[in-house]
Design an enzyme around this catalytic site. Sequence first.
Site, mmCIF file in Angstrom:
data_model
loop_
_atom_site.group_PDB
_atom_site.id
_atom_site.type_symbol
_atom_site.label_atom_id
_atom_site.label_comp_id
_atom_site.label_asym_id
_atom_site.label_seq_id
_atom_site.Cartn_x
_atom_site.Cartn_y
_atom_site.Cartn_z
ATOM 1 C CD1 TRP A 93 -2.420 -1.365 0.297
ATOM 2 C CD2 TRP A 93 -2.333 -1.937 1.968
ATOM 3 N NE1 TRP A 93 -3.471 -3.013 0.810
ATOM 4 C CE2 TRP A 93 -2.914 -3.230 1.953
ATOM 5 C CE3 TRP A 93 -1.750 -2.394 3.472
ATOM 6 C CZ2 TRP A 93 -3.755 -3.889 2.877
ATOM 7 C CZ3 TRP A 93 -2.146 -3.288 4.572
ATOM 8 C CH2 TRP A 93 -2.958 -4.407 3.530
ATOM 9 C CD GLU B 214 -3.239 -3.468 20.175
ATOM 10 O OE1 GLU B 214 -4.073 -4.788 20.055
ATOM 11 O OE2 GLU B 214 -3.081 -2.813 18.922
ATOM 12 C CD GLU C 60 3.073 -3.718 15.637
ATOM 13 O OE1 GLU C 60 3.545 -3.064 14.820
ATOM 14 O OE2 GLU C 60 3.581 -4.252 16.813
#
Length: 738
Positions: free
Chosen positions: A351, A471, A474
């Site tokens: 992307w 967590e 991210e």
Amino acid sequence: MRTNSRRNFLRAALVGASAVAAPVPLAGVARAEGADTPAAARASGEAPGGPGASTVFTPADKTGFGTSRTKESLVWFTLQGGRMSETYYPDLSTPAARQTQLVVTDGRTFVERLSDGESRTELCGRDGAPVYRLTSKGTGWCAVTRYVTDPERASVLIDVDVRSETNAPLRVFLLHDPSLSGDGDDDSAFPQDGALVAKDKHAASALVAHDGFAESTVGYLGVNDGWSELSENNGNLEHHYATAGPGNVLQTGRLRIDGRTRTRQTVVLGFGEKPADAVSTARRSLRRGFDAAARAYERGWSDYLAGLPGTPGSLRTPSQQALYTASVVTLAAGEDKRNPGAFIASPSMPWDFASRHVVPETGPYHLVWPRDQYQIGTGLLAAGDRAAAERALDFMLRTQESDGHWAQNCKVDGEPFWTNIQLDETAAPMLLAWLLDRHDARTLDRLVRAADFILGFKSEEGYKAPYSQQERWEEQSGYSPSTIASVIAGLVCLGDLLERGGQGEKAAEYLKAADKWQKSVEDWTVTTKGPDSSEPYYLRLTKNGKPDSGMKYELGNNIETPVDQRTVVDAGFLELVRLGVKRADDPVILNSLAVVDRKLAVDTPSGRHWYRYSGDGYGEQPNGEQWTVNRPEVKTTHGRLWPIFSGERGEYELLCGDRQSAAGRLRDMASTAGETLMLPEQVWDDRPPVPREQSGTGTASATPLAWTHAQYVRLARSLERGTPVEYPTVVAERYLRR
């Protein structure tokens, strides 16, 4: 067979960008022989118009990833969309070329790149070696290219065979887009000793062909690159510039192939620190020849695989066994050669990472993440490559920060890239060390420092561990069941290692903290007042350790509207079971599974798969175009389905004693593999614009994703053994047998 027309439909923005970056005008090296080449083909002068358009890398859904098993060959190649895409040199954190591909033309009526037509990529290496055959068809022609690296040096060899199907003569051009040192905007290009050479301040590349180039040119992307000239002049080069740069230079050379009497050539892309080194490397590989290099390349992989246990008995069919072997090879190929034990997440830039809009450098997938290191290390350990798992742990021990934690990720040389703190990544080395029974003094010293960091961690907001700055996805801080499971299990495993290493007096503090957190995890992360069930269920995380408070937060990834934390779930709580902290039949676990299946599961032609969490926006836009952030024209993106969750569910089902269901999860994972047995990060769900029959196939996300392949290997071996191979029994004995 895949076609680029479908790719264009699904992610027009990315392919459009790479279509500009694909062509490469190059300065000619030799005058063409024959009447078809005018005297003007002599390369001379400097190309005007620099520096050219900015660097854009190719899409991330790779169909090939290869390197030799030798340390002498510091080069890796990828394939995508009918071409050789990113090539890495001298390490796996450094792309050195964006793409290398062919253009076929009759010089009058058509001009076609291999990446624009129909193409099929096949694994053709002996015994599972990553040798690839790419077959492409166009207007009256067929091209077959094969790819290997030279085991003795840093070069990629391409066997090119182009045949006319109408007996009309053809012209075949080679387009090359260098991106040395990971930045293609500062390269210079020129001819040297019959090679097309590119360089920057740190490295150089050289393109050579067996019979030399009939004509060539260099130019700048989007200004006067070779593809622009060929496509605008009916397959003819209008200019033959000799030099260009510094800038985004592109190189183009015509092979001495006509598709009739001359159909085959060997092309070599060699690398070195300086131009002379690159030319020498390329020419030595050219003298060796493709076939000899391919035999040595295959032999290295055959010897490696022969040293491992056979495929698990749980894999009954040849296709299942082939995917297992391909997964092991993919994991092994992802280790850097100058930095043993540094395994990257994926040799791709999905992307918007391809345009460096999100980050100024080319990361973050070809970086080392401690979480992925654990996944890869346990996957290779399950495959029987204990030495690789040991190297993965040793790399983590070498790159530990002075205060005891590990950076969010780092380059393969250990330089931190993103520096956020994720407590599960600091616990991961403890879990891997326990599986490897590593209780030597040096290892324990490093792990003790990590444990002390965890116990002393305090956020800027004043929250103490097991609260984490990030967590495992991210994007959020808070109390996460998956993170808490990792730190509990890590501390218990460390306590056991300390006992074995004769340092049992240090274990008490860590075990005390683990016991306290094991009793408190539900208080921090289980809601009794959430909208998704009248019974208690785990949340993805809580921002404040108060799951019934209804606190709101923004999910990120283009999802800007704050949501109630009680409405966001994921399957991260399964880490509590997989790591021995909670029982598989715990009532809250069972109810949380029911909630997750209602909210996150999608049945596809490739089986059942799950989203990461409620409202995830890390994936393509609603119209299929690429994911991006921080652009005002992009309002919404949709995270798609992740095959790794089928593997995690399968491990859970094994702990429940349901081997049949776990075997079904393995088949679901296998169904997402592409034509060359590469497993993706994400697959399409049932939302537009994807047709129903394409649901469950890979998106433009990172492919191959090492984590997915590691999960497949582990689950296959776990099915053979009847229990998850990485299950920390010492944790289960402490919490489940009381």
